[in-house]
Design a protein around this motif. Structure first.
Motif, PDB file in Angstrom:
ATOM      1  N   CYS A  59       0.839  -1.200   0.000  1.00 19.06           N
ATOM      2  CA  CYS A  59       0.000   0.000   0.000  1.00 19.06           C
ATOM      3  C   CYS A  59       0.870   1.246   0.000  1.00 19.06           C
ATOM      4  CB  CYS A  59      -0.897  -0.022   1.241  1.00 19.06           C
ATOM      5  SG  CYS A  59      -2.004   1.390   1.406  1.00 19.06           S
ATOM      6  N   GLY A  60       0.379   2.292  -0.670  1.00 17.40           N
ATOM      7  CA  GLY A  60       1.085   3.568  -0.681  1.00 17.40           C
ATOM      8  C   GLY A  60       0.121   4.732  -0.528  1.00 17.40           C
ATOM      9  N   THR A  61       0.611   5.806   0.080  1.00 19.49           N
ATOM     10  CA  THR A  61      -0.176   7.033   0.216  1.00 19.49           C
ATOM     11  C   THR A  61       0.651   8.224  -0.247  1.00 19.49           C
ATOM     12  OG1 THR A  61       0.582   7.513   2.474  1.00 19.49           O
ATOM     13  CG2 THR A  61      -1.376   6.107   2.252  1.00 19.49           C
ATOM     14  N   ILE A  62      -0.051   9.250  -0.666  1.00 17.26           N
ATOM     15  CA  ILE A  62       0.579  10.556  -0.907  1.00 17.26           C
ATOM     16  C   ILE A  62      -0.089  11.542   0.036  1.00 17.26           C
ATOM     17  CG2 ILE A  62       1.109  12.377  -2.561  1.00 17.26           C
ATOM     18  CD1 ILE A  62       0.697  10.292  -4.790  1.00 17.26           C
ATOM     19  N   LEU A  63       0.703  12.108   0.945  1.00 13.79           N
ATOM     20  CA  LEU A  63       0.199  13.035   1.953  1.00 13.79           C
ATOM     21  C   LEU A  63       1.159  14.215   2.046  1.00 13.79           C
ATOM     22  CD1 LEU A  63      -1.929  13.525   4.229  1.00 13.79           C
ATOM     23  CD2 LEU A  63      -0.357  12.335   5.774  1.00 13.79           C
ATOM     24  N   ASN A  64       0.625  15.409   1.880  1.00 15.81           N
ATOM     25  CA  ASN A  64       1.449  16.625   1.933  1.00 15.81           C
ATOM     26  C   ASN A  64       2.623  16.570   0.962  1.00 15.81           C
ATOM     27  OD1 ASN A  64      -0.143  17.790   4.025  1.00 15.81           O
ATOM     28  ND2 ASN A  64       0.931  16.529   5.525  1.00 15.81           N
ATOM     29  N   GLY A  65       2.396  15.916  -0.184  1.00 14.87           N
ATOM     30  CA  GLY A  65       3.400  15.895  -1.243  1.00 14.87           C
ATOM     31  C   GLY A  65       4.446  14.819  -1.127  1.00 14.87           C
ATOM     32  N   TYR A  66       4.364  13.970  -0.089  1.00 18.91           N
ATOM     33  CA  TYR A  66       5.351  12.915   0.094  1.00 18.91           C
ATOM     34  C   TYR A  66       4.675  11.550   0.106  1.00 18.91           C
ATOM     35  CZ  TYR A  66       8.820  16.463   0.905  1.00 18.91           C
ATOM     36  OH  TYR A  66       9.663  17.535   0.730  1.00 18.91           O
ATOM     37  N   VAL A  67       5.456  10.539  -0.297  1.00 23.13           N
ATOM     38  CA  VAL A  67       4.906   9.199  -0.484  1.00 23.13           C
ATOM     39  C   VAL A  67       5.263   8.301   0.694  1.00 23.13           C
ATOM     40  CG1 VAL A  67       4.838   7.177  -2.003  1.00 23.13           C
ATOM     41  CG2 VAL A  67       5.124   9.459  -2.985  1.00 23.13           C
ATOM     42  N   GLY A  68       4.282   7.515   1.123  1.00 22.77           N
ATOM     43  CA  GLY A  68       4.519   6.440   2.087  1.00 22.77           C
ATOM     44  C   GLY A  68       4.319   5.109   1.393  1.00 22.77           C
ATOM     45  N   ASP A  69       5.042   4.079   1.815  1.00 26.30           N
ATOM     46  CA  ASP A  69       4.990   2.778   1.130  1.00 26.30           C
ATOM     47  C   ASP A  69       5.387   1.684   2.116  1.00 26.30           C
ATOM     48  OD1 ASP A  69       4.930   0.765  -0.773  1.00 26.30           O
ATOM     49  OD2 ASP A  69       6.736   1.417  -1.825  1.00 26.30           O
ATOM     50  N   SER A  70       4.506   0.674   2.258  1.00 25.55           N
ATOM     51  CA  SER A  70       4.797  -0.430   3.162  1.00 25.55           C
ATOM     52  C   SER A  70       3.977  -1.636   2.738  1.00 25.55           C
ATOM     53  CB  SER A  70       4.461  -0.037   4.610  1.00 25.55           C
ATOM     54  OG  SER A  70       4.785  -1.058   5.522  1.00 25.55           O
ATOM     55  N   ALA A  71       4.400  -2.821   3.164  1.00 23.16           N
ATOM     56  CA  ALA A  71       3.681  -4.046   2.816  1.00 23.16           C
ATOM     57  C   ALA A  71       3.750  -5.028   3.976  1.00 23.16           C
ATOM     58  CB  ALA A  71       4.274  -4.683   1.558  1.00 23.16           C
ATOM     59  N   TYR A  72       2.698  -5.865   4.061  1.00 25.89           N
ATOM     60  CA  TYR A  72       2.598  -6.868   5.116  1.00 25.89           C
ATOM     61  C   TYR A  72       1.900  -8.089   4.543  1.00 25.89           C
ATOM     62  CZ  TYR A  72       1.974  -8.612   9.931  1.00 25.89           C
ATOM     63  OH  TYR A  72       2.032  -9.341  11.090  1.00 25.89           O
ATOM     64  N   THR A  73       2.375  -9.272   4.886  1.00 25.22           N
ATOM     65  CA  THR A  73       1.730 -10.502   4.422  1.00 25.22           C
ATOM     66  C   THR A  73       0.874 -11.078   5.540  1.00 25.22           C
ATOM     67  OG1 THR A  73       3.548 -10.958   2.891  1.00 25.22           O
ATOM     68  CG2 THR A  73       2.080 -12.779   3.416  1.00 25.22           C
ATOM     69  N   PHE A  74      -0.425 -11.187   5.265  1.00 27.20           N
ATOM     70  CA  PHE A  74      -1.415 -11.652   6.240  1.00 27.20           C
ATOM     71  C   PHE A  74      -1.734 -13.131   6.034  1.00 27.20           C
ATOM     72  CE2 PHE A  74      -2.217  -7.138   5.588  1.00 27.20           C
ATOM     73  CZ  PHE A  74      -2.460  -6.656   6.867  1.00 27.20           C
ATOM     74  N   CYS A  75      -2.074 -13.801   7.120  1.00 29.05           N
ATOM     75  CA  CYS A  75      -2.610 -15.152   7.050  1.00 29.05           C
ATOM     76  C   CYS A  75      -4.133 -15.085   6.974  1.00 29.05           C
ATOM     77  CB  CYS A  75      -2.210 -15.948   8.297  1.00 29.05           C
ATOM     78  SG  CYS A  75      -0.446 -16.245   8.467  1.00 29.05           S
TER      79      CYS A  75
END
Length: 261
Positions: A96-112
């Motif tokens: 998943c990624g977000t753009i907030l106040n002009g900057y990007v966030g990016d992270s991932a998690y593997t769920f069971c």
């Protein structure tokens, strides 16, 4: 060119990445047998927009959705679909990624999804542990290869394989910046780590062979032998006093409780 961020920029990136963590936690509440990956995508998009941000993945390079939802043998970039229904015993990587106040966030998690084969759980656990070993190696004055080698040696010591075709990356105002951050490599090689660098470390680790196939949809990557693959990702900043994790799994683990990896 590698762009070094100021303290103020790093704090803005932290905000964007914390929202990603909260979004993944919201998605995690709904990961269950009978749920479609498109349902999860809609939950993520609504949550991101309700918090004043924009989904970073939606439309990026033509990608049609707000999350990548990769199930079982799918390594990354799975396209959410109403026909892709989660079953008991599946695993699903949500990137998943977000753009907030002009900057990007990016992270991932593997769920069971429900009760998962213990051998598959071990793959997830090892992949997540390798992420934190990579982060520990992300010290000012060391090199990208030190991160890469930490991930590779740990996963291979557990008899798993490391995907070569896909790598982590720099991040900032754009989703993908220099440098590339492979999950394999030699210590002491690659770009020098400097304070102000912001990178995403994201081990993509296979239960079987390292070989992958790029599907005809132009996005989905799966293992060639169709064995499971796991994916965990954090966004970090290189700082004089050590690496700082800008994203977070805390919100996810609060939601999942004892079911967290």
């Amino acid at each position: 060119m590698i762009y070094l961020k100021t303290d103020e920029e790093i704090e803005l990136m932290r905000e964007a990445n914390q929202l990603v963590g909260k979004t993944l936690a919201e998605v995690g509440k709904h990961v269950a047998p009978g749920v479609s990956t498109l349902q999860l995508d809609k939950i993520a998009e609504e949550f991101i927009r309700d918090h004043g941000a924009v989904p970073a993945f939606l439309g990026y390079g033509g990608f049609p959705n707000s999350i990548c939802a990769s199930v079982n043998e799918q390594v990354v970039h799975g396209i959410p679909s109403s026909s892709k229904i989660l079953n008991e015993g599946d695993i699903i990587s949500v990137d998943c990624g977000t753009i907030l106040n002009g900057y990007v966030g990016d992270s991932a998690y593997t769920f069971c999804v429900g009760e998962v084969d213990p051998k598959v759980k071990d793959l997830l656990k090892t992949t997540k542990e390798s992420l934190y070993l990579g982060i520990q190696a992300a010290v000012e004055g060391k090199r990208i290869g030190d991160i890469s080698n930490a991930v590779q040696t740990y996963c291979e010591s557990h008899n798993y394989s490391v995907v070569r075709e896909l790598v982590g990356h720099g991040i900032g105002k754009r989703m993908h910046e220099e440098p590339e951050v492979p999950n394999y490599g030699r210590r002491g090689c690659g770009p020098l780590l400097k304070s102000g660098m912001c990178i995403c470390i994201e081990p993509m680790i296979n239960m079987g062979s390292k070989n992958v196939v790029f599907e005809r949809d132009g996005w989905t990557v799966r293992t060639k032998d169709r064995k499971c693959s796991a994916h965990f990702e954090h966004c970090i900043a290189i700082r004089p006093d050590g690496p700082q994790i800008l994203s977070s799994f805390d919100f996810i683990e609060e939601v999942l409780g004892s079911n967290a990896i």
